[in-house]
Design a protein around this motif. Sequence first.
Motif, PDB file in Angstrom:
ATOM      1  N   LEU A   1     -55.210 -19.279 -32.674  1.00 36.37           N
ATOM      2  CA  LEU A   1     -56.015 -19.315 -34.028  1.00 36.37           C
ATOM      3  C   LEU A   1     -57.348 -19.656 -34.099  1.00 36.37           C
ATOM      4  O   LEU A   1     -57.976 -20.095 -35.103  1.00 36.37           O
ATOM      5  CB  LEU A   1     -54.940 -20.318 -34.794  1.00 36.37           C
ATOM      6  CG  LEU A   1     -53.618 -19.988 -35.020  1.00 36.37           C
ATOM      7  CD1 LEU A   1     -52.868 -21.095 -35.681  1.00 36.37           C
ATOM      8  CD2 LEU A   1     -53.124 -18.821 -35.205  1.00 36.37           C
ATOM      9  N   GLY A   2     -58.096 -19.741 -32.876  1.00 41.19           N
ATOM     10  CA  GLY A   2     -59.368 -19.880 -32.858  1.00 41.19           C
ATOM     11  C   GLY A   2     -59.955 -21.364 -32.538  1.00 41.19           C
ATOM     12  O   GLY A   2     -60.932 -21.918 -32.473  1.00 41.19           O
ATOM     13  N   GLN A   3     -58.882 -22.282 -32.081  1.00 41.41           N
ATOM     14  CA  GLN A   3     -59.272 -23.624 -31.730  1.00 41.41           C
ATOM     15  C   GLN A   3     -60.110 -23.590 -30.466  1.00 41.41           C
ATOM     16  O   GLN A   3     -60.087 -22.865 -29.554  1.00 41.41           O
ATOM     17  CB  GLN A   3     -57.972 -24.512 -31.420  1.00 41.41           C
ATOM     18  CG  GLN A   3     -58.318 -25.942 -31.111  1.00 41.41           C
ATOM     19  CD  GLN A   3     -57.008 -26.614 -30.933  1.00 41.41           C
ATOM     20  OE1 GLN A   3     -56.382 -26.943 -31.911  1.00 41.41           O
ATOM     21  NE2 GLN A   3     -56.775 -27.131 -29.794  1.00 41.41           N
ATOM     22  N   ARG A   4     -61.035 -24.630 -30.397  1.00 38.43           N
ATOM     23  CA  ARG A   4     -62.090 -24.716 -29.277  1.00 38.43           C
ATOM     24  C   ARG A   4     -61.208 -24.789 -27.858  1.00 38.43           C
ATOM     25  O   ARG A   4     -60.330 -25.499 -27.764  1.00 38.43           O
ATOM     26  CB  ARG A   4     -62.625 -26.170 -29.318  1.00 38.43           C
ATOM     27  CG  ARG A   4     -63.806 -26.152 -28.345  1.00 38.43           C
ATOM     28  CD  ARG A   4     -64.725 -27.568 -28.633  1.00 38.43           C
ATOM     29  NE  ARG A   4     -65.477 -27.825 -27.673  1.00 38.43           N
ATOM     30  CZ  ARG A   4     -65.165 -28.588 -26.562  1.00 38.43           C
ATOM     31  NH1 ARG A   4     -63.996 -28.874 -26.189  1.00 38.43           N
ATOM     32  NH2 ARG A   4     -66.159 -28.585 -25.530  1.00 38.43           N
ATOM     33  N   ALA A   5     -61.690 -24.162 -26.906  1.00 38.26           N
ATOM     34  CA  ALA A   5     -61.223 -24.047 -25.731  1.00 38.26           C
ATOM     35  C   ALA A   5     -61.642 -24.855 -24.751  1.00 38.26           C
ATOM     36  O   ALA A   5     -62.934 -25.198 -24.645  1.00 38.26           O
ATOM     37  CB  ALA A   5     -61.226 -22.382 -24.995  1.00 38.26           C
ATOM     38  N   ASP A   6     -60.957 -25.276 -23.589  1.00 36.75           N
ATOM     39  CA  ASP A   6     -61.315 -26.380 -22.849  1.00 36.75           C
ATOM     40  C   ASP A   6     -60.958 -26.110 -21.345  1.00 36.75           C
ATOM     41  O   ASP A   6     -59.626 -25.902 -21.181  1.00 36.75           O
ATOM     42  CB  ASP A   6     -60.779 -27.794 -23.202  1.00 36.75           C
ATOM     43  CG  ASP A   6     -61.390 -28.885 -22.634  1.00 36.75           C
ATOM     44  OD1 ASP A   6     -62.147 -28.614 -21.092  1.00 36.75           O
ATOM     45  OD2 ASP A   6     -61.425 -30.053 -22.618  1.00 36.75           O
ATOM     46  N   SER A   7     -61.851 -25.957 -20.398  1.00 37.36           N
ATOM     47  CA  SER A   7     -61.243 -25.838 -19.003  1.00 37.36           C
ATOM     48  C   SER A   7     -60.107 -26.520 -18.421  1.00 37.36           C
ATOM     49  O   SER A   7     -59.306 -26.417 -17.630  1.00 37.36           O
ATOM     50  CB  SER A   7     -62.253 -25.655 -18.067  1.00 37.36           C
ATOM     51  OG  SER A   7     -62.933 -26.672 -17.962  1.00 37.36           O
ATOM     52  N   LYS A   8     -60.308 -27.780 -19.122  1.00 37.70           N
ATOM     53  CA  LYS A   8     -58.943 -28.847 -18.869  1.00 37.70           C
ATOM     54  C   LYS A   8     -57.555 -28.099 -19.062  1.00 37.70           C
ATOM     55  O   LYS A   8     -56.604 -28.912 -18.540  1.00 37.70           O
ATOM     56  CB  LYS A   8     -59.413 -30.236 -19.186  1.00 37.70           C
ATOM     57  CG  LYS A   8     -60.616 -30.824 -18.771  1.00 37.70           C
ATOM     58  CD  LYS A   8     -60.924 -31.968 -19.492  1.00 37.70           C
ATOM     59  CE  LYS A   8     -62.210 -32.733 -19.106  1.00 37.70           C
ATOM     60  NZ  LYS A   8     -62.590 -33.994 -19.747  1.00 37.70           N
ATOM     61  N   SER A   9     -57.680 -27.285 -19.982  1.00 39.03           N
ATOM     62  CA  SER A   9     -56.302 -26.857 -20.321  1.00 39.03           C
ATOM     63  C   SER A   9     -55.666 -25.990 -19.374  1.00 39.03           C
ATOM     64  O   SER A   9     -54.444 -25.693 -19.341  1.00 39.03           O
ATOM     65  CB  SER A   9     -56.378 -25.937 -21.806  1.00 39.03           C
ATOM     66  OG  SER A   9     -56.687 -26.940 -22.709  1.00 39.03           O
ATOM     67  N   ILE A  10     -56.321 -25.530 -18.222  1.00 37.03           N
ATOM     68  CA  ILE A  10     -55.939 -24.660 -17.164  1.00 37.03           C
ATOM     69  C   ILE A  10     -54.863 -25.581 -16.359  1.00 37.03           C
ATOM     70  O   ILE A  10     -55.263 -26.632 -15.954  1.00 37.03           O
ATOM     71  CB  ILE A  10     -57.068 -24.063 -16.370  1.00 37.03           C
ATOM     72  CG1 ILE A  10     -57.811 -23.233 -17.394  1.00 37.03           C
ATOM     73  CG2 ILE A  10     -56.387 -23.131 -15.436  1.00 37.03           C
ATOM     74  CD1 ILE A  10     -59.284 -22.496 -16.666  1.00 37.03           C
TER      75      ILE A  10
END
Length: 553
Positions: A46-55
Amino acid sequence: MLKQLYIKNFTLIDELNIQFHQGFSVITGETGAGKSIILGAIALLLGQRADSKSIKQGCHKCVVEAHFDLSRYDMREFFLQNDIDYDDTDCIIRREINSNGKSRGFINDQPAAIGLMRELGEHLIDIHSQHQNLLLNKEDFQLNIVDILAKDDDIRQAYRQSYEAYKAAVAQLEALKEEIQKNLQNEDFLRFQTKELEEANLVAGEQEELETLTQMLNHAEEIKSSLYNTSNILIQDDGGLVNSLKEACANLHNIEEVFPEIKEQSQRLEACFIELKDISHDVDRQVDKIDFDPKQLDDANLRLDTIYTLEKKYHAATTEELIEILAELKKRIELFDHSDENLKRQQEIVEKLEATCRQQAAKLSRQRSVAAKKIETELLKRLVPLGIAKARFSILLQEKPLSHDGQDKISFLFSANSTTDMQPISQVASGGEIARVMLSLKAMISGAVKLPTIIFDEIDTGVSGRAAEMMGQIMYEMGLSNRQVISITHLPQIAARGTTHYKVSKEETDMGTISNMKILTTEERVAEIAQMLSGSNITEAAISNAKDLLNIK
């Protein structure tokens, strides 16, 4: 509606591919099992900010992909406007996040900006979390609820256009007042500048003419001498070019009959003679014109000095620019001279637009007032079975200065019993009461807005017993009208009302902790709800209660 969700390498999820269904679904699981991870993955779509920590640790990229069925929601226009392929039975949204922090979005396999994904997401899913309950305290949220249920889009659009025109006219009026005030302070100076430029009697192009004239006058003797010498060379009595050429022409004419081949050269030479004769006459006339006139040079230099001084003073490069500056000064003087008339005319425009705006605002207020009464009645009907039988609820509309959303100040007043005065809901309602009010409002809104999927994230906090059962029933009924309702819950009463039951769990593996999600069978639902009722030590009584909640004999 959401048909399928695929998640790979996202936080604790190794790989998940789960199907979703129409109607009312519930998601349960222990605290920390990963329910919020599922919501986080959907939020990325839905367009929320992405963060590499989510990987997921040890991975280089995570992918979240969802498939939607839009066949009941007529969204073709959105896809046409944004030049995206349209398949109403299978709309695919995908988000990829790389370990370098960069992310990419896709809609139906076409690259899409995150803002566009966010815009589309607003038409697909409404995620209601506990934090959104706090919105009930916000005036703009309360007003938005009234507007949605009033179905006043056309009236609000008409009002907004009137309001924008009115505000633009007000801004023009203020700018006019400011300019007039500024001109008043500089009136004497403006009039002096205007007079100075008017008295200069500037003419377009005269600077270039004067510069050419002074150039010629400064070299008059040199020019006259060159012209005189040239004239002598051309028309000198003895040996002048014109006479010599005339003689040569006569010689060729004399042999034309006996030597026809020379006729062409004779004609060409005669043409040269005629041209040279004309040139000699022109040069001779120019000799007579050139005469050094000191007064004329002084006058020209004096005029140029005036022009150069004005150009330097007014930061202009040409007389044309000075003439434009004079025109602007005259306009400002005219504005000052007619300031009262201009102000009156603009004030009349403002008053007319304000009257139109107030008419539109009053029309909008009437529509909101009617809707407010219906909301009050409907909400109280819904709150009684939710365990607030003595509830009182009122929507107070007060007039406020005209603004972008009208002239109405909205306040939701609430009392949970019949003896306490109603006050703003944020001041008197408990967390559980606010949750029930919000669910009731969402149920009402869902009937007015065609939103494919609604997700409730533990909206039942602070609720138990019969009230929880009724909340589950409301969400179940919301899912009956071609709508998908998903509730993340810890309450067995709500979990039992789901037509589809998902469980989120986590387990320890050699690769670390991973989170899983699966659809429960009937037997697994009984065990899950029994555990929710009695804890890890499932008793026969809990199993029996679970079957009762599920209406299993």
